[in-house]
Design an enzyme around this catalytic site. Structure first.
Site, PDB file in Angstrom:
ATOM      1  N   SER A  58       0.843  -1.201   0.000  1.00 45.68           N
ATOM      2  CA  SER A  58       0.000   0.000   0.000  1.00 45.68           C
ATOM      3  C   SER A  58       0.875   1.246   0.000  1.00 45.68           C
ATOM      4  CB  SER A  58      -0.911   0.030   1.235  1.00 45.68           C
ATOM      5  OG  SER A  58      -1.631   1.251   1.264  1.00 45.68           O
ATOM      6  N   VAL A  63       7.385   2.159   3.874  1.00 40.04           N
ATOM      7  CA  VAL A  63       8.340   1.558   2.931  1.00 40.04           C
ATOM      8  C   VAL A  63       7.839   1.694   1.494  1.00 40.04           C
ATOM      9  CG1 VAL A  63       9.592  -0.546   2.293  1.00 40.04           C
ATOM     10  CG2 VAL A  63       9.214  -0.015   4.699  1.00 40.04           C
ATOM     11  N   CYS A  64       6.541   1.507   1.275  1.00 41.28           N
ATOM     12  CA  CYS A  64       5.981   1.653  -0.070  1.00 41.28           C
ATOM     13  C   CYS A  64       6.110   3.095  -0.547  1.00 41.28           C
ATOM     14  CB  CYS A  64       4.525   1.224  -0.088  1.00 41.28           C
ATOM     15  SG  CYS A  64       4.260  -0.489   0.410  1.00 41.28           S
ATOM     16  N   ASP A  65       5.883   4.024   0.360  1.00 41.95           N
ATOM     17  CA  ASP A  65       6.046   5.442   0.067  1.00 41.95           C
ATOM     18  C   ASP A  65       7.494   5.726  -0.361  1.00 41.95           C
ATOM     19  OD1 ASP A  65       4.797   8.431   1.012  1.00 41.95           O
ATOM     20  OD2 ASP A  65       6.978   8.238   1.135  1.00 41.95           O
ATOM     21  N   THR A  68       8.344   4.017  -3.853  1.00 40.60           N
ATOM     22  CA  THR A  68       7.739   4.649  -5.023  1.00 40.60           C
ATOM     23  C   THR A  68       8.359   6.018  -5.282  1.00 40.60           C
ATOM     24  OG1 THR A  68       5.733   3.390  -4.572  1.00 40.60           O
ATOM     25  CG2 THR A  68       5.546   5.230  -6.120  1.00 40.60           C
TER      26      THR A  68
END
Length: 171
Positions: A58, A63-65, A68
């Protein structure tokens, strides 16, 4: 659909992945996902491009932030022949909001929430959470998978340099 247990963890807790493991040399599986404008997108929409496919749980997690944003920054240095797609189960509206807030424009975010076809086709759908596990795939212009990294612990970042190197050598 095959299930793989014991291959990933979330904060040390084992989870189950749905779908077969993708390996280098495999033909890239087609998928049907939704872009931020609610338009359907498939693998064929990116024909002629080298693809970095970044699967994340998500965008609204740390970590996804970071991942990306990092790929977005790297995209500015890459050839126009390379497209970076970040795929998650986030709704397209949430992806659009996140991209606007984060200033992410070079990476295209795509939602797999409707059919989970990317998750199943690339073996990254987490059975217990209905989220995508963290993984990176590089697909050549010929539609063949040239690089694969499944993260054992989904809270860890991928090897950006290895994925970017794999993509740039294909241009």
């Amino acid at each position: 659909m095959s299930e793989r247990t014991g291959v990933i963890t979330f904060q040390g807790n084992p989870l189950t992945l749905i779908g077969a493991e993708v390996k280098v040399g495999d033909k890239a599986s087609d998928f049907s996902v939704t872009d931020n404008g609610l338009a359907p997108k498939t693998l064929a929409d990116y024909k002629g491009k080298v693809l970095i496919l970044s699967a994340v749980p998500s965008l609204d997690t740390p970590v996804c932030d970071m991942e990306t944003r990092r790929f977005n920054n790297e995209a500015a240095k890459l050839s126009d022949d390379i497209a970076i797609l970040t795929l998650s189960m986030d709704l397209p509206f949430a992806q659009a909001r996140w991209c606007g807030a984060a200033g992410v424009e070079a990476v295209k975010t795509l939602s797999d929430h409707k059919d989970a076809s990317f998750g199943e086709g690339y073996g990254v759908l987490i059975k217990e959470l209905r989220l995508l596990s963290r993984a990176v795939f590089v697909v050549g212009k010929n539609g063949v998978v040239e690089y694969v990294q499944y993260l054992k612990e989904i809270t860890e970042e991928p090897d950006y340099d290895a994925a970017l190197a794999a993509a740039t050598k294909l241009v």
